[in-house]
Design a protein around this motif. Structure first.
Motif, PDB file in Angstrom:
ATOM      1  N   ASP A 387     -19.127 -18.759 -17.607  1.00  0.00           N
ATOM      2  CA  ASP A 387     -19.078 -19.316 -16.246  1.00  0.00           C
ATOM      3  C   ASP A 387     -19.827 -20.645 -16.167  1.00  0.00           C
ATOM      4  O   ASP A 387     -19.404 -21.563 -15.444  1.00  0.00           O
ATOM      5  N   ARG A 391     -18.344 -24.146 -14.752  1.00  0.00           N
ATOM      6  CA  ARG A 391     -18.918 -24.948 -13.660  1.00  0.00           C
ATOM      7  C   ARG A 391     -19.288 -26.342 -14.147  1.00  0.00           C
ATOM      8  O   ARG A 391     -19.134 -27.331 -13.429  1.00  0.00           O
ATOM      9  N   TRP A 394     -16.250 -28.431 -14.255  1.00  0.00           N
ATOM     10  CA  TRP A 394     -15.850 -28.779 -12.888  1.00  0.00           C
ATOM     11  C   TRP A 394     -16.698 -29.930 -12.353  1.00  0.00           C
ATOM     12  O   TRP A 394     -16.209 -30.846 -11.700  1.00  0.00           O
ATOM     13  N   ILE A 493     -25.012 -25.605  -8.209  1.00  0.00           N
ATOM     14  CA  ILE A 493     -23.728 -25.245  -8.829  1.00  0.00           C
ATOM     15  C   ILE A 493     -23.924 -24.953 -10.308  1.00  0.00           C
ATOM     16  O   ILE A 493     -23.417 -23.947 -10.834  1.00  0.00           O
ATOM     17  N   VAL A 499     -20.832 -21.676  -5.949  1.00  0.00           N
ATOM     18  CA  VAL A 499     -19.662 -21.645  -6.827  1.00  0.00           C
ATOM     19  C   VAL A 499     -18.500 -22.355  -6.124  1.00  0.00           C
ATOM     20  O   VAL A 499     -18.211 -22.058  -4.962  1.00  0.00           O
TER      21      VAL A 499
END
Length: 523
Positions: A387, A391, A394, A493, A499
């Motif tokens: 995860d 992130r 992103w 984040i 998230v």
């Protein structure tokens, strides 16, 4: 090269049947119970011994392979059937001991949570056979290996690589979600142990002899894991007082540096490499600068955890005991002084210990994040690492304007704690913290504005709208609030407190923003 197991095929088949029939994880747990398993995990063999004296076949196998105790020939024969004792002795599985039999190797059941039983073959540890280990000792299931297994990203992959496989523990895990597993080791004995572990578990691995990544030069893998010989020191090797499983023969932390430098080049695009590592802490640079320098300027995303730091004397004593040495024993003081003298001469003030996770990202500038992660975290933690990579990808290159247009949602299970101090006016709030109840269990000190920001991130308003409302509440300009809180938002984040909606689990996303609602159910 074709690596032969330690035992002939017939012995492997018959031993495998005996293990499946009476030496699985459930059978051992039924005998030992929680107290016995706890005693075994902390090295209290006497505690487990007390629970295995009734003479059942499972108890005999526990005494033989886990406790290293001699058992009668009759008991061994019954427990190992259909494997004849003569063939077990000839193969080197058991050996004569004053008219009884004792194990020559460690064979133990092992499994993932709710997974099938596996059996792992290794050398007997110092707690079972007291005294210094053999230089070519092959380590079994240990705390470092378990740490790596729990941290490994476990998505399905085509090709996986285990560097420094030893007895094959990591390769077993990889075989559950990889189409093909390659495993390397410099030690021929370790490769034969791994081949034996593979055969007992009906696995087929491509086993190659050589140092670190050399046996796979010019090849690429979707996932690489390694529990390498990471010990920091003068460069001990198997012929100079070291041990093959933990001492590389290279000085300082150069073996970890070499492996980290080589990882990106052996990964496919989007592939992940993870390894345990130790590094030097000195006065010339921070540990973050040191480890970051091992990674290329472009092409990777990396997350480095420093789990703990040891001062030199503590570190040396730890690893001398690990090898079966004891204070006062011959050679202890000599090796202790030699090691510490080398640390002093090279300005080593401490040794950092942790985990390096690397993802190949192509031609983009590298993102390397080095963090102290001393806290207890959820187990296993591989999903949280995956995860984090998501992130980070992103966030990478996302402008302030793009962030302001994004919709964010608070992670589940966040806990807000307020600590107050007494004063003449009564209890006054002094500290507000946000804490994760799962995953990495980060804990951050925040002010009222940040706490309100997290509360307002429900997945519906854009971040820009949230910051505009906050600005009005504190009578500040939107530009001022944005400039102050955008770095905070990025950190929230990155650590998983907030998230992005497009990365969040469906149950966190408001119904009108869920994918099926957005595109009419076409995905």
């Amino acid at each position: 090269m074709k690596v032969a197991p330690l035992f002939p095929a017939a012995v492997l088949d018959q031993l495998g049947q005996a293990l499946r029939d009476r030496f699985g994880s459930v059978a051992v747990t039924e005998v030992l119970g929680l107290p016995g398993e706890a005693a075994l995990s902390r090295g209290d063999l006497s505690g487990a011994d007390r629970l295995t004296r009734q003479g059942s076949e499972t108890e005999t196998l526990i005494r033989l392979f886990l406790l290293g105790l001699p058992v009668s020939r009759a008991a061994a024969g019954a427990a190992l059937r259909p494997l004849p004792l003569a063939e077990a002795e000839a193969a080197g599985l058991v050996e004569e001991s004053a008219g009884q039999l004792r194990a020559a190797l460690d064979v133990r059941p092992y499994s993932e949570t709710d997974g099938p039983d596996w059996w792992v073959v290794s050398d007997l540890g110092a707690e079972v056979r007291p005294g210094p280990l053999h230089p070519e000792h092959v380590l079994g299931i240990g705390s470092a290996g378990l740490t790596l297994a729990e941290a490994t990203v476990r998505g399905p992959v085509r090709r996986a690589l285990d560097v420094g496989t030893g007895c094959g523990v990591q390769a077993l895990h990889l075989s559950e979600h990889s189409e093909a597993v390659t495993a390397t080791d410099l030690s021929e004995r370790a490769l034969r142990m791994a081949a034996t572990t593979a055969a007992l578990n009906a696995r087929s691995w491509d086993l190659r002899q050589g140092s670190l990544l050399e046996p796979v030069a010019q090849e690429r893998f979707d996932l690489i894991v390694s529990n390498p010989p990471f010990i920091v020191g003068p460069g001990f090797g198997p012929t100079s007082g070291g041990f093959r499983y933990r001492d590389s023969g290279l000085p300082g932390d150069s073996v970890c540096a070499e492996l980290v430098r080589g990882l990106p080049g052996r990964l496919t695009e989007g592939g992940t490499g993870q390894l345990l590592a130790n590094w030097i802490i000195d006065g010339s640079q921070s540990w973050q600068e040191r480890v970051s320098s091992w990674l290329p300027a472009t092409g990777c995303q990396a997350w480095v955890w420093q789990r703990e730091v040891a001062e030199p004397g503590e570190y040396v004593a730890l690893w001398l005991r690990d090898a079966g040495e004891q204070p006062g024993a011959p050679g202890w003081q000599q090796r202790y002084d030699h090691w510490l003298d080398w640390f002093a001469a090279n300005g080593v003030a401490g040794i950092g210990m942790g985990l390096v996770s690397v993802r190949r990202t192509g031609d983009q500038d590298s993102q390397v994040v080095c963090q102290d992660v001393p806290q207890a975290h959820e187990h296993p933690i591989g999903d949280a690492i995956e995860d984090w990579f998501g992130r980070g990808a992103w966030l990478r290159g996302r402008s302030v304007a793009q962030l302001l247009d994004a919709r964010l949602v608070a992670a589940p299970g966040l806990v807000r704690s307020t600590h107050s101090v007494i004063s003449a006016e009564g209890w006054q709030p002094a500290l507000v913290q946000l804490r994760q109840s799962g995953g990495l269990r980060w804990e951050l000190e925040v002010d009222d504005a940040v706490a309100a920001l997290v509360t307002a991130c429900t997945g519906e308003p854009t971040l820009g709208v949230v910051l505009s409302v906050l600005a009005a509440a504190v009578s500040a300009s939107v530009d001022e609030v944005t400039a102050a809180l955008i770095p905070v938002v990025r950190d929230l984040i990155e650590r998983g407190f907030l998230v992005p909606v497009d990365l969040a689990p469906v149950d966190l996303v408001p119904v009108d923003l869920a994918p099926n609602a957005i595109d009419g159910g076409q995905r």
